[in-house]
Design a protein around this motif. Structure first.
Motif, short mmCIF file in Angstrom:
data_model
loop_
_atom_site.label_atom_id
_atom_site.label_comp_id
_atom_site.label_asym_id
_atom_site.label_seq_id
_atom_site.Cartn_x
_atom_site.Cartn_y
_atom_site.Cartn_z
N LEU A 1 16.22 -15.04 -3.87
CA LEU A 1 16.96 -13.95 -4.53
C LEU A 1 18.14 -14.54 -5.32
N VAL A 2 18.84 -15.46 -4.67
CA VAL A 2 20.03 -16.06 -5.28
C VAL A 2 19.64 -16.95 -6.47
N ASP A 3 18.54 -17.68 -6.30
CA ASP A 3 18.13 -18.63 -7.36
C ASP A 3 17.15 -18.02 -8.36
N HIS A 4 16.89 -16.74 -8.21
CA HIS A 4 15.99 -16.01 -9.12
C HIS A 4 14.58 -16.61 -9.14
N GLU B 1 27.86 -14.53 0.94
CA GLU B 1 28.94 -14.68 -0.04
C GLU B 1 28.78 -13.66 -1.17
N THR B 2 29.91 -13.15 -1.65
CA THR B 2 29.90 -12.20 -2.76
C THR B 2 29.15 -12.78 -3.96
N GLU B 3 29.35 -14.07 -4.19
CA GLU B 3 28.70 -14.71 -5.33
C GLU B 3 27.17 -14.60 -5.22
N GLN B 4 26.65 -14.76 -3.98
CA GLN B 4 25.19 -14.65 -3.78
C GLN B 4 24.73 -13.21 -4.07
N PHE B 5 25.52 -12.24 -3.60
CA PHE B 5 25.14 -10.83 -3.80
C PHE B 5 25.13 -10.51 -5.30
N ASP C 1 0.84 -1.21 0.00
CA ASP C 1 0.00 0.00 0.00
C ASP C 1 0.87 1.25 0.00
N GLY C 2 2.01 1.17 0.71
CA GLY C 2 2.91 2.33 0.79
C GLY C 2 3.47 2.70 -0.58
N ILE C 3 3.94 1.70 -1.32
CA ILE C 3 4.54 2.06 -2.63
C ILE C 3 3.46 2.42 -3.65
N LYS C 4 2.28 1.79 -3.54
CA LYS C 4 1.18 2.12 -4.47
C LYS C 4 0.68 3.54 -4.21
N SER C 5 0.76 3.98 -2.93
CA SER C 5 0.30 5.33 -2.62
C SER C 5 1.23 6.37 -3.25
N LEU C 6 2.47 5.95 -3.53
CA LEU C 6 3.42 6.89 -4.14
C LEU C 6 3.26 6.92 -5.66
N ASN C 7 2.93 5.80 -6.22
CA ASN C 7 2.66 5.71 -7.65
C ASN C 7 2.00 4.36 -7.92
N PRO C 8 0.76 4.35 -8.40
CA PRO C 8 0.05 3.07 -8.61
C PRO C 8 0.78 2.13 -9.56
N GLU C 9 1.72 2.67 -10.33
CA GLU C 9 2.46 1.79 -11.26
C GLU C 9 3.59 1.03 -10.56
N ASN C 10 3.94 1.43 -9.36
CA ASN C 10 5.01 0.72 -8.64
C ASN C 10 4.64 -0.75 -8.44
N LYS C 11 5.65 -1.61 -8.53
CA LYS C 11 5.36 -3.04 -8.38
C LYS C 11 6.14 -3.63 -7.20
N LEU C 12 5.51 -4.66 -6.61
CA LEU C 12 6.18 -5.37 -5.50
C LEU C 12 6.43 -6.81 -5.93
N TYR C 13 7.68 -7.23 -5.86
CA TYR C 13 8.04 -8.62 -6.16
C TYR C 13 8.43 -9.33 -4.87
N GLY C 14 7.94 -10.55 -4.70
CA GLY C 14 8.33 -11.35 -3.54
C GLY C 14 9.29 -12.43 -3.98
N PHE C 15 10.44 -12.55 -3.30
CA PHE C 15 11.37 -13.65 -3.59
C PHE C 15 10.93 -14.86 -2.77
N LEU C 16 10.93 -16.03 -3.43
CA LEU C 16 10.27 -17.20 -2.85
C LEU C 16 11.17 -17.99 -1.91
N MET C 17 10.58 -18.44 -0.81
CA MET C 17 11.22 -19.33 0.17
C MET C 17 12.49 -18.75 0.79
N GLY C 18 12.44 -17.47 1.09
CA GLY C 18 13.54 -16.86 1.83
C GLY C 18 14.64 -16.30 0.94
N PRO C 19 15.78 -15.94 1.56
CA PRO C 19 16.88 -15.31 0.80
C PRO C 19 17.32 -16.16 -0.40
N GLY C 20 17.13 -17.48 -0.31
CA GLY C 20 17.49 -18.36 -1.42
C GLY C 20 16.78 -17.96 -2.71
#
Ligand code: FBP
Length: 550
Positions: A117-120, A151-155, A96-115
Motif C-alpha cells: 500500500l505504501v509503495d504502491h 506513521e502518518t506518512e505511510q497513511f 464474490d461478495g462485491i461482484k454480487s453487488l455489481n459485476p463492475e466492482n473491482k478488487l485490487y490486492g496490495f503486494l507483499m503485505g502492508p508495504g
C-alpha cells in the motif's frame, strides 16, 4: 500457471458454504454503543471517530436481490503477517461478495503485505486469477509481509494510491497487531474525511485473536489438524520403536492454544502450557524436573519412550525470563541502544541490565541469550520461532536424568529426537471449516463495506453449528483494545487472548494429563479429510467443542 496437483484440481470445484443470512439481501441490526476492554478514557481519546460504535449483526432481509446493482465501487485487500490456511478464501469471499453487488466492482490486492500500500505495489484480482486460488492454502496470490502501518506518512502515501484506483474500502487480513493497525488507519482516514473505509479480518494460526466477539481466528483449525496428524504419526512411531522421547515444539507465538489443542487431539505424555508455567511461577529447573520425573516413572514400567509438546513461546513465560525480556525491551528501545553496532549489542545490553536480570541473562545458553537480546519483528515481538526450546529442554532433561541415575532415581534409557512444527501447517490447504469460515468472513466484509462501516472487524459466530446457522456481522475494533507497553511506550493494541486456566479446554487437559503421562493413551487423528462422512470432514477443534459444550 504451473501444473496443479490432482487434489488441487478436485478441490477447486468446492463451493464454500455461507451463513443463511448472507445468502440474499441483508438487514443490518445494530446493538448498543460499545466500550473498549480496558483503558476506556485513553482509547476513547485516541480514537474519537471510531470509538463506541455498536456491534452490527446481519439478518436476512427476505429479499434476494435488494443489495444488488449498487453504484460500482472498488476494494483493496492486504494480507498481513504470518500465513494462515484460508487466506485465499477470504479474498474469494470478498471478490464474490462485491461482484454480487455489481459485476463492475473491482478488487485490487496490495503486494507483499502492508508495504504494498505504501509503495504502491498492487495488482487487480480478476476472475481468472481468483479461480486458480480458490480453496488453496498459502498467501501467494498477492504475498504477505510484516510492515507495521503506524506513521502518518505511510497513511498519506496509502491514500494517494487508494484514490488513484478509486478504492472505497480496504480490507486488512491479519492478526492482533495488523488489526490494531487497521483500526489506527480507519481512525486516521475518518478524522481526515478521506472517505475510505477500513475493515479487518481475524487471521492467525496462533488462535490468540479471540474474545467475547471472535470465537476463533482463521487458520487455527487447519494448522492444528495438520500438526496433530504429524504428532499422531510420531506417537505411533514412538509406540512402535519404543526407544525415543520426542520433543516437539509447536508454533503459536506467546499463547499455547496450538499446543493445547494438539494435546487434546493426540494425548501426548507431556504438554507444557506457558500460561500455567507463568501462573505457578515455575523456573526452568522445575519444568525440567517435571519432565524428568515423568520419563523416570515411565521407565520404571519399562516404557523408555514418550512425546513432549512444547509451545514455542514457553521461554517468554518463565517468570525470570519474562522479567528479563521486559527490561531488554526497555533497554533496546532507547536511541542510544539503536545506534550501537550489532556486534557490540550483547555487551551493551549486559552492562545496562539490573543485577538480577544480568544474572538470568548470563545463565542462558549463548544462542538463546542473543536471540532474546537482538532480534525483534517489526511489531517488537521476540522471534520465538527461532529459539530451539525443544533442544534446550531435552538437553537439560538428559543432564538431570544422569544425576537422577547416580542418585538411584532413574533406571531407564533416555534418547531424544527433536521436531519443530510451524511452517508445515501454515500453508496447508484449508479444512472444510476454514474454507467455509474464511469465505464467509470475506463475503461478510463486502457487506460491512456496503453498509458503510469503517474500523470494524468482520466477525462470524456460532461456528460449531452448521455453516448455514452461522451469525454474520461486525465488531468495532476499538472494543477489543487496551493500552500495553510496546518498545518502551504505552500503545493502544488489541488484547491478545492467552490460554485461560479456568477455561474448559485447559481444565479437560489438566484432569487427564496424569493418566496420559504414565499410560500410553495416544490418539492418531489422521489427515484432514475433505470428502466423506460429515463427522470426519467437518469436525470442529476440541477447543471450540469444549468451549461451546458441543
Ligand atoms: P501471525 O501472528 O502474523 O499470524 O504469525 C504467526 C506465526 O506463524 C507465529 O506462530 C510465529 O511465531 C511467527 O508467525 C513466525 O514468523 P515468521 O513467519 O516471520 O517466521
Amino acid at each position: 500457471m504451473s501444473e496443479i496437483s490432482l487434489f488441487q484440481e478436485a478441490r477447486a470445484s468446492y463451493q464454500p458454504k455461507l451463513p443463511k443470512s448472507l445468502q440474499g439481501g441483508i438487514k443490518a441490526v445494530e446493538g448498543n454503543p460499545t466500550e473498549s476492554v480496558g483503558d476506556r478514557e485513553e482509547i476513547k481519546a485516541l480514537f474519537p471517530n471510531t470509538y463506541g460504535m455498536p456491534v452490527v449483526t446481519f439478518e436476512a432481509s427476505g429479499c434476494c436481490g435488494c443489495n444488488a446493482k449498487s453504484e460500482p465501487f472498488n476494494v483493496g485487500v492486504i494480507l498481513s503477517g504470518g500465513q494462515a490456511p484460508g487466506g485465499h478464501n477470504v479474498i474469494s469471499g470478498i471478490f464474490d461478495g462485491i461482484k454480487s453487488l455489481n459485476p463492475e466492482n473491482k478488487l485490487y490486492g496490495f503486494l507483499m503485505g502492508p508495504g504494498g500500500l505504501v509503495d504502491h505495489k498492487y495488482m487487480e484480482i480478476t476472475s481468472e486469477i481468483m479461480a486458480a486460488y480458490r480453496n488453496t492454502g498459502g498467501f501467494d496470490i498477492i504475498g504477505s509481509g510484516r510492515t507495521k502501518l503506524e506513521e502518518t506518512e505511510q497513511f498519506e502515501k496509502g491514500i494517494v494510491i487508494l484514490r488513484e484506483l478509486g478504492i472505497k474500502a480496504l480490507v486488512i487480513i491479519g492478526g492482533d497487531d495488523s488489526n490494531t493497525n487497521a483500526c489506527v488507519l480507519a481512525e486516521y482516514y475518518a478524522a481526515k474525511n478521506y472517505g475510505v473505509q477500513v475493515i479487518g479480518c481475524p487471521k492467525t494460526i496462533d488462535g490468540d485473536l479471540k474474545n467475547a466477539q471472535i470465537e476463533t481466528s482463521f487458520g487455527f483449525d487447519t494448522a492444528t489438524k495438520t500438526y496433530s496428524e504429524l504428532i499422531g504419526n510420531i506417537e505411533r512411531d514412538c509406540n512402535s520403536a519404543r526407544k525415543y522421547w520426542h520433543f516437539i515444539k509447536l508454533m503459536g507465538r506467546s499463547a499455547s492454544h496450538i499446543a493445547l489443542e494438539c494435546a487434546l487431539q493426540t494425548r501426548p505424555n507431556v504438554c507444557l502450557v506457558s500460561e500455567e508455567i507463568e501462573a505457578k511461577e515455575k523456573s526452568l529447573d522445575e519444568i525440567v524436573q517435571y519432565i524428568a520425573d515423568i520419563v523416570a516413572a515411565r521407565a520404571e514400567r519399562g516404557d523408555n519412550f514418550g512425546t513432549v509438546l512444547i509451545p514455542e513461546g514457553l521461554i517468554e513465560f518463565v517468570p525470570a525470563i519474562k522479567k528479563l525480556i521486559a527490561e531488554l525491551n526497555d533497554v533496546l528501545a532507547t536511541d542510544e541502544a539503536k545506534s550501537v553496532a550489532r556486534e557490540d549489542q550483547i555487551e551493551y545490553v549486559r552492562k545496562h541490565l539490573s543485577a538480577a536480570n544480568a544474572a538470568t541473562f548470563s545463565s542462558l545458553p549463548a544462542d538463546v541469550a542473543s536471540q532474546l537480546a537482538l532480534d525483534r519483528d517489526p511489531h517488537g515481538n521476540v522471534q520465538v520461532s527461532l529459539i530451539e526450546t525443544e533442544k534446550l529442554l531435552s538437553d537439560m532433561v538428559g543432564a538431570r536424568l544422569s544425576e537422577m541415575k547416580k542418585e538411584g532415581k532413574f533406571c531407564g534409557k533416555f534418547s531424544a529426537q527433536h521436531h519443530f512444527f510451524g511452517y508445515e501447517g501454515r500453508c496447508a490447504a484449508p479444512s472444510n471449516f476454514d474454507a467455509d469460515y474464511c469465505y464467509s468472513l470475506g463475503y461478510n466484509a463486502s457487506r460491512l463495506i456496503l453498509t458503510g462501516k469503517t474500523g470494524y472487524m468482520s466477525v462470524i459466530r456460532n461456528t460449531t453449528a452448521p455453516a448455514s446457522e452461522w451469525i454474520a456481522g461486525g465488531v468495532p475494533i476499538t472494543m477489543m483494545m487496551n493500552l500495553e507497553k510496546r518498545a518502551g511506550k504505552m500503545k493502544p493494541v488489541i488484547r491478545k487472548a492467552l490460554v485461560e486456566l479456568e477455561g474448559k479446554p485447559f481444565r479437560f487437559f489438566a484432569e487427564h494429563r496424569e493418566d496420559w503421562a504414565l499410560n500410553t493413551r495416544y490418539v492418531y487423528p489422521g489427515a484432514i479429510q475433505y470428502w466423506g462422512p460429515s463427522q470426519v470432514c467437518d469436525r470442529t477443534t476440541c477447543t471450540l467443542a469444549l468451549e461451546q459444550g458441543r
